[in-house]
Design an enzyme around this catalytic site. Structure first.
Site, PDB file in Angstrom:
ATOM      1  N   GLY A 297       0.860  -1.121  -0.107  1.00 11.86           N
ATOM      2  CA  GLY A 297       0.157  -0.127   0.210  1.00 11.86           C
ATOM      3  C   GLY A 297       0.933   1.097  -0.089  1.00 11.86           C
ATOM      4  O   GLY A 297       0.389   2.188   0.570  1.00 11.86           O
TER       5      GLY A 297
ATOM      6  N   ASP B 175      -7.087   0.200   0.101  1.00 12.92           N
ATOM      7  CA  ASP B 175      -5.708   0.656   0.651  1.00 12.92           C
ATOM      8  C   ASP B 175      -5.994   2.091   1.474  1.00 12.92           C
ATOM      9  O   ASP B 175      -5.095   2.210   2.323  1.00 12.92           O
ATOM     10  CB  ASP B 175      -4.747   0.602  -0.493  1.00 12.92           C
ATOM     11  CG  ASP B 175      -4.331  -0.592  -0.833  1.00 12.92           C
ATOM     12  OD1 ASP B 175      -5.019  -1.670  -0.732  1.00 12.92           O
ATOM     13  OD2 ASP B 175      -3.338  -0.795  -1.843  1.00 12.92           O
TER      14      ASP B 175
END
Ligand code: MEV
Length: 309
Positions: free
Chosen positions: A89, A134
């Site tokens: 992420g 994310d």
């Protein structure tokens, strides 16, 4: 001058299936992206970034300037502890940290949910498509259940998870992996059932996580952690059948299992990037050492509970 930071994440359950509306469980980790912003009088935007992909920084500036009606110049510095294109992420953390630092510098108030939404917009505009997983995890921190079909993001109960992240060192493109799964799904109708099945695994995992948080004895807890590990193994097999596994990911997964992990799976898009293993606190060291012996990078990850700050 204003500063902000935001954490990276691992997906515990449900990657890829979340793209088709199934739930996913993600967890923020103690690796962060940082942004420092200062207004300037030159009217110019000066970017100093120690991150590989500048697109997320530039798009975050564009989106926040539009959102907050900003016309001034800025000096901005961005850095990150999260390896890029690793499935942890990094682009979401960079986007959320940049957006938040700009909002702070211009004294614009924004909630975590507002940050998650703006971050999601940045990712969508850069990548063409992205689930909210994310950016929401980076903004809120903790363990989150993401349910795109209900437009819902819900924090899960507090549990401790001893995670070891194994990094293959191979960069991958989420967009490319999402495309590969989409094409395979068009060729093979059976993938619809696999995606359905991943959704089912995620729902079971959600129940187990809630049960761990209220388990009455250590023995009961250990049993639930073992069951959670088994679900990770099942999720890994399903991801393999979507076609996102690689030899290096398989080596890491098996090294973790042989060395006592409760379960291990690909995390994120696959095709390289990272895997995660769930371990007891005693086995963590042994698992990391086994991964490193094979030449991979092991990261002992702690859950980040703060999110963007
Ligand atoms: C990437 O971290 C996870 C995927 O499910 C894509 C997404 O959710 O946007 C593969």
């Amino acid at each position: 001058m204003a500063t902000a930071s935001a954490p990276g994440k691992v997906i515990l359950f449900g990657e890829h299936a979340v793209v088709y509306g199934k739930p996913a469980i993600a967890c923020a980790i103690n690796k962060r992206a940082y942004a420092k912003v200062k207004k300037n009088s030159s009217g110019k935007i000066n970017i100093k970034a120690e991150v590989k992909d500048l697109r997320y920084v530039k798009k975050s500036i564009e989106v926040s300037f539009e959102q907050f009606n900003i016309g001034s110049g800025i000096d901005i510095e961005v850095s990150s502890e999260i390896p890029s294109a690793s499935g942890l992420g990094s682009s979401a953390a960079v986007s959320v940290a940049t957006l938040y630092a700009i909002a702070k510098e211009f004294r614009k108030s924004i909630s975590k949910s507002g940050l998650a939404k703006l971050g999601h917009r940045v990712e969508k505009e850069v990548q063409g498509a992205a689930s909210p997983t994310d950016t929401a995890t980076s903004a809120f921190g903790g363990i989150l259940l993401i349910e795109p079909s209900k437009n819902k993001i819900e924090p899960l109960d507090y549990v401790n998870l001893n995670l070891v992240i194994g990094y293959t060192g191979e960069e991958k493109s989420t967009k490319e992996l999402v495309r590969i799964v989409k094409e395979k799904k068009e060729r093979n109708k059976v993938l619809e059932s696999i995606i359905e099945c991943i959704g089912g695994v995620t729902c079971e995992a959600q129940e187990l996580i809630s049960e761990i948080s209220v388990a009455s004895s250590e023995k009961e807890k250990a049993k639930k952690y073992a069951a959670l590990g088994e679900l990770m193994d099942i999720n890994h097999g399903l991801l393999e059948s979507l076609g996102v596994g690689t030899l290096r990911l398989a080596q890491l997964v098996h090294a973790a299992r042989i060395n006592g992990a409760l379960g291990a799976k690909i995390t994120g898009a696959g095709g390289g990037g990272c895997m995660i293993a769930l371990a007891s606190s005693e086995k963590r060291k042994k698992i990391s050492a086994a991964m490193e012996k094979l030449g991979f990078t092991a990261i002992n990850a702690e859950i980040d509970r703060e999110g963007a700050k």
